[in-house]
Design an enzyme around this catalytic site. Structure first.
Site, PDB file in Angstrom:
ATOM      1  N   GLN A   1       5.645   6.123  -0.575  1.00  0.00           N
ATOM      2  CA  GLN A   1       6.698   5.556   0.273  1.00  0.00           C
ATOM      3  C   GLN A   1       7.798   6.584   0.574  1.00  0.00           C
ATOM      4  O   GLN A   1       7.924   7.598  -0.117  1.00  0.00           O
ATOM      5  CB  GLN A   1       7.332   4.371  -0.427  1.00  0.00           C
ATOM      6  CG  GLN A   1       6.422   3.182  -0.627  1.00  0.00           C
ATOM      7  CD  GLN A   1       7.166   2.027  -1.284  1.00  0.00           C
ATOM      8  OE1 GLN A   1       6.830   1.625  -2.379  1.00  0.00           O
ATOM      9  NE2 GLN A   1       8.192   1.516  -0.626  1.00  0.00           N
ATOM     10  N   HIS A   2       8.571   6.253   1.599  1.00  0.00           N
ATOM     11  CA  HIS A   2       9.886   6.859   1.895  1.00  0.00           C
ATOM     12  C   HIS A   2       9.881   8.263   2.510  1.00  0.00           C
ATOM     13  O   HIS A   2      10.903   8.678   3.058  1.00  0.00           O
ATOM     14  CB  HIS A   2      10.777   6.963   0.645  1.00  0.00           C
ATOM     15  CG  HIS A   2      10.906   5.725  -0.159  1.00  0.00           C
ATOM     16  ND1 HIS A   2      11.495   4.571   0.312  1.00  0.00           N
ATOM     17  CD2 HIS A   2      10.525   5.442  -1.444  1.00  0.00           C
ATOM     18  CE1 HIS A   2      11.486   3.655  -0.645  1.00  0.00           C
ATOM     19  NE2 HIS A   2      10.887   4.146  -1.714  1.00  0.00           N
TER      20      HIS A   2
ATOM     21  N   ASP B   1       2.173   2.754  -0.894  1.00  0.00           N
ATOM     22  CA  ASP B   1       1.204   2.723  -2.001  1.00  0.00           C
ATOM     23  C   ASP B   1       1.400   1.522  -2.931  1.00  0.00           C
ATOM     24  O   ASP B   1       0.428   0.891  -3.368  1.00  0.00           O
ATOM     25  CB  ASP B   1       1.169   4.047  -2.788  1.00  0.00           C
ATOM     26  CG  ASP B   1       2.518   4.528  -3.289  1.00  0.00           C
ATOM     27  OD1 ASP B   1       3.536   3.826  -3.109  1.00  0.00           O
ATOM     28  OD2 ASP B   1       2.550   5.629  -3.874  1.00  0.00           O
TER      29      ASP B   1
HETATM   30  O1  5SP Z   1       9.312   5.662  -4.105  1.00  0.00           O
HETATM   31  C1  5SP Z   1       8.491   4.935  -4.607  1.00  0.00           C
HETATM   32  C2  5SP Z   1       8.650   3.454  -4.580  1.00  0.00           C
HETATM   33  O2  5SP Z   1       9.840   3.047  -3.966  1.00  0.00           O
HETATM   34  C3  5SP Z   1       7.288   5.533  -5.270  1.00  0.00           C
HETATM   35  O3  5SP Z   1       6.555   4.578  -5.969  1.00  0.00           O
HETATM   36  C4  5SP Z   1       6.441   6.255  -4.229  1.00  0.00           C
HETATM   37  O4  5SP Z   1       5.802   5.296  -3.404  1.00  0.00           O
HETATM   38  C5  5SP Z   1       5.469   7.231  -4.861  1.00  0.00           C
HETATM   39  O5  5SP Z   1       4.489   6.595  -5.623  1.00  0.00           O
HETATM   40  P1  5SP Z   1       3.513   7.322  -6.671  1.00  0.00           P
HETATM   41  O6  5SP Z   1       2.992   8.542  -6.022  1.00  0.00           O
HETATM   42  O7  5SP Z   1       4.305   7.606  -7.885  1.00  0.00           O
HETATM   43  O8  5SP Z   1       2.450   6.298  -6.913  1.00  0.00           O
END
Ligand code: 5SP
Ligand code: ADP
Length: 483
Positions: A81-82, A234
């Protein structure tokens, strides 16, 4: 040119592919679209940096899917995300993407929150109080530090949007409400962009944004005819794979540690601990996210000159509570609590307890205590926590499996097999392919319930964690203390 459509009639059992393009790697599953049974899997690593050239994700996608997509009718992408992906007029990337775990925009986050009415106003507007992870703060940082580059930006996408757009071979980019809800300029409650917030953050610039598709709305087709679904973030993809029920809360131990459940009403937590995301089915996904999860274990293993199996052996050889050692693992700063400039602490050292085994144990306990605080925050949002579903890379650790029930204080199950983000993306693709009103019913994952924890040890560990956290709050650099 009209693509050569692969219809589900191409084979008796259509296949769907799901992609997990997360922080550390791309993972692929190809499944039977009707049953969800896994047919093939693949993976490829990503660079270990917090800003990444998006083409590296495409290279990882190409490597991970090599030889796997033959006969696949539909594909979907779940992405970290983000992340801020900026494109110019010609669709070229303007600068490397800034990822969710890049904290350079921490000051921009504080400024934006102050400028636009404070934490409650933001939570009401977009479901979350932005911290450095959120896309909107990265755009503010870019506007302030790289104004010439910012002037070239015509479109802003998230990592999964960009991959979906590449899969489609161009055209108008799309996204879904789950991933859009992590930007800081989309209201999950209203289902609409807040262009005013984006414009303010980006110094008056008004880049185009991807169209937000419905949960099962197809994004289009690849040039060789695979249906492409909307994709999602994700965490939303993992929730879709697991089909969470009442009382189910996920703790995911990847690069990030996340805690989330699914509910019918939008969240707006002015404390900023809970991010009020949308999910991938039309509902909502309140979520707490820490910056320090699986890598706490890899970093501790490296410090102890061992590997992950060695770390497990050491941690399991130590007493619960690590004979009084407490590790607060803010190794990359922290997001929840919002202490981007904080560092980790090892507390309670005595000559008698300074053993590798105790340090290993304290690392596992400390990482999990951060997630236990997330469980409390999710509860405070009205989500019942009857059991924890433990997923993500570090859920494979024997020490984590041993300690988690004690620290969380509720039953913990480990669903198998492990790649739930990719499975959720595949389920979304199969859903879009089916044209049905609901996602396909797949037999749920096998689940292993972990041995019960020790309630009083759990209470003591959580208490020690909170006490150390308060101490660190007092000495952490001031900027992070606003919330
Ligand atoms: O920033 C967030 C949720 O807000 C993280 O959960 C990212 O989505 C990255 O996920 P992973 O790579 O750690 O699964
Ligand atoms: N047996 C294990 N014990 C501890 N950590 C593990 C184990 N297996 C994998 N990991 C860790 O899991 C992480 C990758 O998890 P993953 O959920 O794929 O992350 P991400 O989605 O952020 O890319 C890596 O840091 C890796 O070291």
């Amino acid at each position: 040119m009209t693509p050569a459509r692969r219809s589900s009639g191409d084979s008796a059992r259509p296949l769907a592919a799901g992609i997990d393009s997360s922080t550390q790697s791309t993972k692929v599953v190809v499944v039977d679209a009707g049953t969800g049974a896994i047919v093939r899997t693949g993976r490829a690593p990503h660079p270990d940096t917090t800003e990444v050239e998006p083409h590296r994700w495409w290279e990882a996608f190409t490597a991970a899917t090599s030889g796997l997509l033959e006969g696949v009718s539909a594909i979907g992408v779940g992405g970290q995300q983000h992340g801020m992906v900026t494109l110019d007029e010609a669709g070229e990337v303007v600068r490397p993407a800034l990822l969710w775990n890049d904290t350079r925009s921490a000051q921009a986050a504080e400024d934006l929150v102050g400028e636009l009415g404070g934490p409650k106003a933001w939570a009401d507007a977009v479901g979350s109080v932005p911290v450095a992870s959120f896309t909107v703060t990265k755009l503010r940082w870019m506007a302030e530090h790289e104004p010439e580059l910012a002037d070239r930006v015509r479109r802003v996408l998230l990592p999964h949007d960009w991959l979906t757009w590449r899969l489609l071979g161009g055209g108008l980019p799309v996204t879904d409400r789950g991933d859009a809800s992590g930007t800081g300029y989309f209201s999950p409650a209203q289902g609409t962009y807040r262009g005013d917030l984006l414009k303010h953050a980006f110094g008056g610039r008004e880049p185009e944004l991807p169209e937000v598709l419905g949960p099962a709305e197809p994004a289009g087709h690849t040039p060789d005819g695979m249906l492409v679904s909307a994709g999602t973030g994700d965490n939303m993809a993992a929730a879709l794979a697991l089909g969470l029920g009442e009382g189910d809360v996920v703790v995911s131990l990847g690069t990030s540690g996340t805690v989330f459940g699914v509910c019918e009403t939008a969240s707006a937590d002015p404390s900023g601990v809970i991010a009020g995301f949308a999910d991938a089915t039309g509902r909502f996904l309140p979520l707490a996210c820490t910056l320090n999860a699986a890598r706490v274990l890899t970093a501790t293993a490296a410090m102890l000159d061992t590997d992950l199996a060695g770390l497990d052996r050491l941690a399991l050889a130590a007493n619960p509570g690590a004979d009084g050692l407490t590790l607060l693992p803010y190794l990359d700063g922290e997001r929840t609590p919002n202490l981007p400039d904080a560092a980790g602490s090892l507390h309670g050292l005595r000559r008698a307890n300074m053993t590798p085994a105790n340090v290993a144990r304290a690392a596992v306990e400390g990482m999990l205590c951060g997630l236990a605080a997330g469980l409390d925050a999710v509860r405070a949002e009205g989500i019942t926590v009857r059991r924890v579903l433990l997923i993500g890379g570090a859920a494979q650790s024997a020490a984590v499996r041993s300690v988690a029930p004690t620290v969380f204080g509720v039953p913990v199950v480990v669903p198998e097999p492990a790649e739930f983000v990719a499975l959720g993306a595949a389920r979304q693709a199969a859903w879009a392919l089916s044209g049905a009103g609901e996602p396909p019913v797949w037999s749920g994952p096998g689940q292993r319930e972990l041995a019960e924890g020790d309630v009083s040890v759990g209470e003591e560990l959580r208490e020690r964690h909170l006490v150390l956290r308060e101490l660190v709050h007092q000495v952490a650099p001031r900027r992070g203390e606003a919330r």
